[in-house]
Design a protein around this motif. Structure first.
Motif, PDB file in Angstrom:
ATOM      1  N   ARG A  44       0.844  -1.192   0.000  1.00 18.79           N
ATOM      2  CA  ARG A  44       0.000   0.000   0.000  1.00 18.79           C
ATOM      3  C   ARG A  44       0.880   1.242   0.000  1.00 18.79           C
ATOM      4  NH1 ARG A  44      -2.726  -1.246   3.884  1.00 18.79           N
ATOM      5  NH2 ARG A  44      -4.602  -2.056   2.891  1.00 18.79           N
ATOM      6  N   VAL A  45       0.763   2.053  -1.049  1.00 15.94           N
ATOM      7  CA  VAL A  45       1.561   3.271  -1.192  1.00 15.94           C
ATOM      8  C   VAL A  45       0.757   4.528  -0.847  1.00 15.94           C
ATOM      9  CG1 VAL A  45       3.133   2.276  -2.883  1.00 15.94           C
ATOM     10  CG2 VAL A  45       1.017   3.356  -3.663  1.00 15.94           C
ATOM     11  N   LEU A  46      -0.576   4.421  -0.882  1.00 15.95           N
ATOM     12  CA  LEU A  46      -1.444   5.524  -0.467  1.00 15.95           C
ATOM     13  C   LEU A  46      -2.423   4.991   0.572  1.00 15.95           C
ATOM     14  CD1 LEU A  46      -2.196   7.393  -3.824  1.00 15.95           C
ATOM     15  CD2 LEU A  46      -0.624   8.076  -1.996  1.00 15.95           C
ATOM     16  N   PRO A  47      -2.788   5.794   1.572  1.00 16.35           N
ATOM     17  CA  PRO A  47      -3.591   5.286   2.694  1.00 16.35           C
ATOM     18  C   PRO A  47      -5.030   4.994   2.294  1.00 16.35           C
ATOM     19  CG  PRO A  47      -3.324   7.654   2.866  1.00 16.35           C
ATOM     20  CD  PRO A  47      -2.467   7.221   1.719  1.00 16.35           C
ATOM     21  N   ARG A  48      -5.714   4.297   3.205  1.00 16.42           N
ATOM     22  CA  ARG A  48      -7.146   4.064   3.039  1.00 16.42           C
ATOM     23  C   ARG A  48      -7.900   5.391   3.147  1.00 16.42           C
ATOM     24  NH1 ARG A  48      -5.501  -0.165   6.591  1.00 16.42           N
ATOM     25  NH2 ARG A  48      -5.728  -2.248   5.661  1.00 16.42           N
ATOM     26  N   THR A  49      -9.067   5.408   2.573  1.00 12.93           N
ATOM     27  CA  THR A  49      -9.879   6.635   2.604  1.00 12.93           C
ATOM     28  C   THR A  49     -11.062   6.523   3.559  1.00 12.93           C
ATOM     29  OG1 THR A  49     -11.164   5.853   0.701  1.00 12.93           O
ATOM     30  CG2 THR A  49      -9.235   7.225   0.246  1.00 12.93           C
ATOM     31  N   THR A  50     -11.040   5.524   4.424  1.00 11.64           N
ATOM     32  CA  THR A  50     -12.117   5.397   5.399  1.00 11.64           C
ATOM     33  C   THR A  50     -12.013   6.509   6.441  1.00 11.64           C
ATOM     34  OG1 THR A  50     -10.762   3.916   6.747  1.00 11.64           O
ATOM     35  CG2 THR A  50     -12.168   2.896   5.089  1.00 11.64           C
ATOM     36  N   ASP A  51     -13.122   6.749   7.151  1.00 10.98           N
ATOM     37  CA  ASP A  51     -13.130   7.795   8.171  1.00 10.98           C
ATOM     38  C   ASP A  51     -12.156   7.489   9.305  1.00 10.98           C
ATOM     39  OD1 ASP A  51     -14.995   9.228   6.767  1.00 10.98           O
ATOM     40  OD2 ASP A  51     -16.719   8.366   7.832  1.00 10.98           O
ATOM     41  N   ALA A  52     -11.884   6.215   9.547  1.00 14.96           N
ATOM     42  CA  ALA A  52     -10.955   5.848  10.617  1.00 14.96           C
ATOM     43  C   ALA A  52      -9.514   6.165  10.244  1.00 14.96           C
ATOM     44  CB  ALA A  52     -11.094   4.358  10.943  1.00 14.96           C
ATOM     45  N   ALA A  53      -9.209   6.172   8.949  1.00  8.01           N
ATOM     46  CA  ALA A  53      -7.844   6.445   8.501  1.00  8.01           C
ATOM     47  C   ALA A  53      -7.665   7.871   8.022  1.00  8.01           C
ATOM     48  CB  ALA A  53      -7.458   5.470   7.379  1.00  8.01           C
ATOM     49  N   MET A  54      -8.658   8.410   7.299  1.00  7.13           N
ATOM     50  CA  MET A  54      -8.580   9.761   6.734  1.00  7.13           C
ATOM     51  C   MET A  54      -9.875  10.513   6.977  1.00  7.13           C
ATOM     52  SD  MET A  54      -6.636   9.664   3.046  1.00  7.13           S
ATOM     53  CE  MET A  54      -7.000  11.406   2.841  1.00  7.13           C
ATOM     54  N   PRO A  55     -10.015  11.149   8.109  1.00  4.67           N
ATOM     55  CA  PRO A  55     -11.239  11.949   8.315  1.00  4.67           C
ATOM     56  C   PRO A  55     -11.220  13.205   7.447  1.00  4.67           C
ATOM     57  CG  PRO A  55      -9.697  12.258  10.121  1.00  4.67           C
ATOM     58  CD  PRO A  55      -9.121  11.177   9.263  1.00  4.67           C
ATOM     59  N   HIS A  56     -12.377  13.747   7.201  1.00  3.53           N
ATOM     60  CA  HIS A  56     -12.467  14.993   6.453  1.00  3.53           C
ATOM     61  C   HIS A  56     -11.804  16.122   7.247  1.00  3.53           C
ATOM     62  CE1 HIS A  56     -14.956  13.823   3.040  1.00  3.53           C
ATOM     63  NE2 HIS A  56     -15.684  13.067   3.865  1.00  3.53           N
ATOM     64  N   LEU A  57     -11.299  17.109   6.536  1.00  2.00           N
ATOM     65  CA  LEU A  57     -10.685  18.255   7.199  1.00  2.00           C
ATOM     66  C   LEU A  57     -11.680  18.982   8.098  1.00  2.00           C
ATOM     67  CD1 LEU A  57      -8.490  19.746   4.320  1.00  2.00           C
ATOM     68  CD2 LEU A  57      -7.786  18.255   6.200  1.00  2.00           C
ATOM     69  N   SER A  58     -12.946  18.989   7.695  1.00  2.00           N
ATOM     70  CA  SER A  58     -13.960  19.624   8.533  1.00  2.00           C
ATOM     71  C   SER A  58     -14.111  18.894   9.865  1.00  2.00           C
ATOM     72  CB  SER A  58     -15.297  19.666   7.793  1.00  2.00           C
ATOM     73  OG  SER A  58     -15.718  18.350   7.432  1.00  2.00           O
ATOM     74  N   SER A  59     -13.986  17.556   9.835  1.00  2.00           N
ATOM     75  CA  SER A  59     -14.071  16.780  11.081  1.00  2.00           C
ATOM     76  C   SER A  59     -12.894  17.096  11.997  1.00  2.00           C
ATOM     77  CB  SER A  59     -14.105  15.288  10.766  1.00  2.00           C
ATOM     78  OG  SER A  59     -15.227  14.965   9.958  1.00  2.00           O
ATOM     79  N   ILE A  60     -11.707  17.249  11.400  1.00  2.00           N
ATOM     80  CA  ILE A  60     -10.533  17.595  12.201  1.00  2.00           C
ATOM     81  C   ILE A  60     -10.692  18.986  12.802  1.00  2.00           C
ATOM     82  CG2 ILE A  60      -8.040  17.927  12.145  1.00  2.00           C
ATOM     83  CD1 ILE A  60      -7.919  15.957   9.826  1.00  2.00           C
ATOM     84  N   TRP A  61     -11.259  19.902  12.016  1.00  5.52           N
ATOM     85  CA  TRP A  61     -11.472  21.259  12.501  1.00  5.52           C
ATOM     86  C   TRP A  61     -12.452  21.278  13.676  1.00  5.52           C
ATOM     87  CZ3 TRP A  61      -9.503  25.980  12.364  1.00  5.52           C
ATOM     88  CH2 TRP A  61     -10.309  27.054  12.717  1.00  5.52           C
ATOM     89  N   HIS A  62     -13.545  20.535  13.539  1.00 10.14           N
ATOM     90  CA  HIS A  62     -14.536  20.493  14.623  1.00 10.14           C
ATOM     91  C   HIS A  62     -13.997  19.765  15.847  1.00 10.14           C
ATOM     92  CE1 HIS A  62     -17.656  22.395  12.336  1.00 10.14           C
ATOM     93  NE2 HIS A  62     -17.666  21.464  11.392  1.00 10.14           N
ATOM     94  N   ALA A  63     -13.002  18.879  15.656  1.00  7.98           N
ATOM     95  CA  ALA A  63     -12.447  18.145  16.795  1.00  7.98           C
ATOM     96  C   ALA A  63     -11.766  19.086  17.785  1.00  7.98           C
ATOM     97  CB  ALA A  63     -11.458  17.090  16.311  1.00  7.98           C
TER      98      ALA A  63
END
Length: 297
Positions: A44-63
């Motif tokens: 695997r050269v690029l990560p998974r796109t699931t919410d557990a691996a790559m949350p949206h930037l908006s989710s990180i902002w609200h965190a």
């Protein structure tokens, strides 16, 4: 000076533009990338796109504004993730600053010694370079054990001192190498002039070599500051010292809520801390602007 300020403003704008582009690429890959990531020859050269691996930037902002939850550390009832990240970054900054100062002093002393004695440069420079090949993860527990129970006069060794020593271990290298190169940067004409004027080593150092080393020293200080932050974060994780941004990342990754946005929020706090120390060194660079020589760049 005005042209230099405009140049720095342009660089700051370029950094902001790069951040915007990276954010757009993040969201694009998150929206259209494969859920299991991109694999090449079974790796695997690029990560998974699931919410557990790559949350949206908006989710990180609200965190950042979300309330803290119980876990390995205890939080107040109205405490937010932003408060925890800010406090942890402040502690890491203090420990990194102590390591940075120690590393700069050691690096400068080594550079002066290598400039004063040719045999010292030949003997020490290989070991200075070799020192950076030792992994911090292996070094941190050793430094912690060496420091336990030690005393420096009336001062008892504290756990944070081990972290600062490890930060200094990364900070001294660029300063020693950069300043050693800068001290040898004066042209032959200037060096011969001081020699003909019967100037001693101390006068030559203060009036010629140190001003000539500024263009080499400032980038070295910037690398040393970033290295001190990285060393502090790694040392926090390796030694188990609580209160810093490194341990906060581990705490969030182990919380029962399993919210990856909190982990990314702490990582962003660590990145901002690195940018902050680099900006602080840039202010120091502005103060030393009169000592910069165009032919030494």
């Amino acid at each position: 000076m005005t042209a230099r300020l405009w140049h720095r403003a342009g660089r700051a704008a370029l950094v902001l533009l790069v951040l915007v582009v990276l954010g757009a690429l993040w969201e694009a890959y998150k929206s259209w990338g494969p859920a299991d990531g991109v694999q090449l020859f079974g790796t695997r050269v690029l990560p998974r796109t699931t919410d557990a691996a790559m949350p949206h930037l908006s989710s990180i902002w609200h965190a950042f504004g979300s309330a803290e939850v119980g876990g390995a550390i205890t939080f107040g009832p109205t405490r937010t993730v932003f408060d925890s990240v800010l406090d942890a970054a402040g502690n890491t900054l203090q420990w990194a600053a102590a390591g940075f100062v120690l590393g700069v002093v050691v690096g400068m002393l080594l550079a002066l010694l290598m400039d004063r004695l040719v045999v010292a440069e030949r003997a020490l420079m290989p070991y200075v370079v070799l020192s950076q090949t030792v992994p911090l993860i292996a070094l941190a527990p050793l430094v912690t054990k060496w420091g336990q129970g030690s005393k420096l006069g009336p001062l008892t060794w504290q756990p944070w001192m081990s972290v600062s020593v490890i930060a200094a271990y990364l900070a001294f290298f660029p300063v020693a190498v950069g300043m050693a190169r800068g001290l040898k940067s004066p042209s032959v004409v200037h060096a011969e002039y001081f020699r003909c004027a019967a100037a001693g080593w101390w006068s030559t150092l203060l009036r010629l070599k140190l001003p000539s080393s500024v263009p080499f020293l400032v980038p070295a200080l910037r690398l040393a500051a970033a290295g001190a932050v990285v060393g502090t974060i790694v040392a926090e994780i390796s030694t188990g010292l609580d209160g810093g941004i490194g341990r906060l990342i581990i705490t969030y990754s182990q919380q029962a809520t399993g919210d990856p946005s909190r982990v990314y929020a702490a990582v962003i706090g660590a990145a901002v801390l690195g940018l902050f120390v680099a900006a602080a060194v840039s202010l120091f660079d502005l103060a030393l602007f009169p000592y910069r020589r165009e032919d030494a760049r």
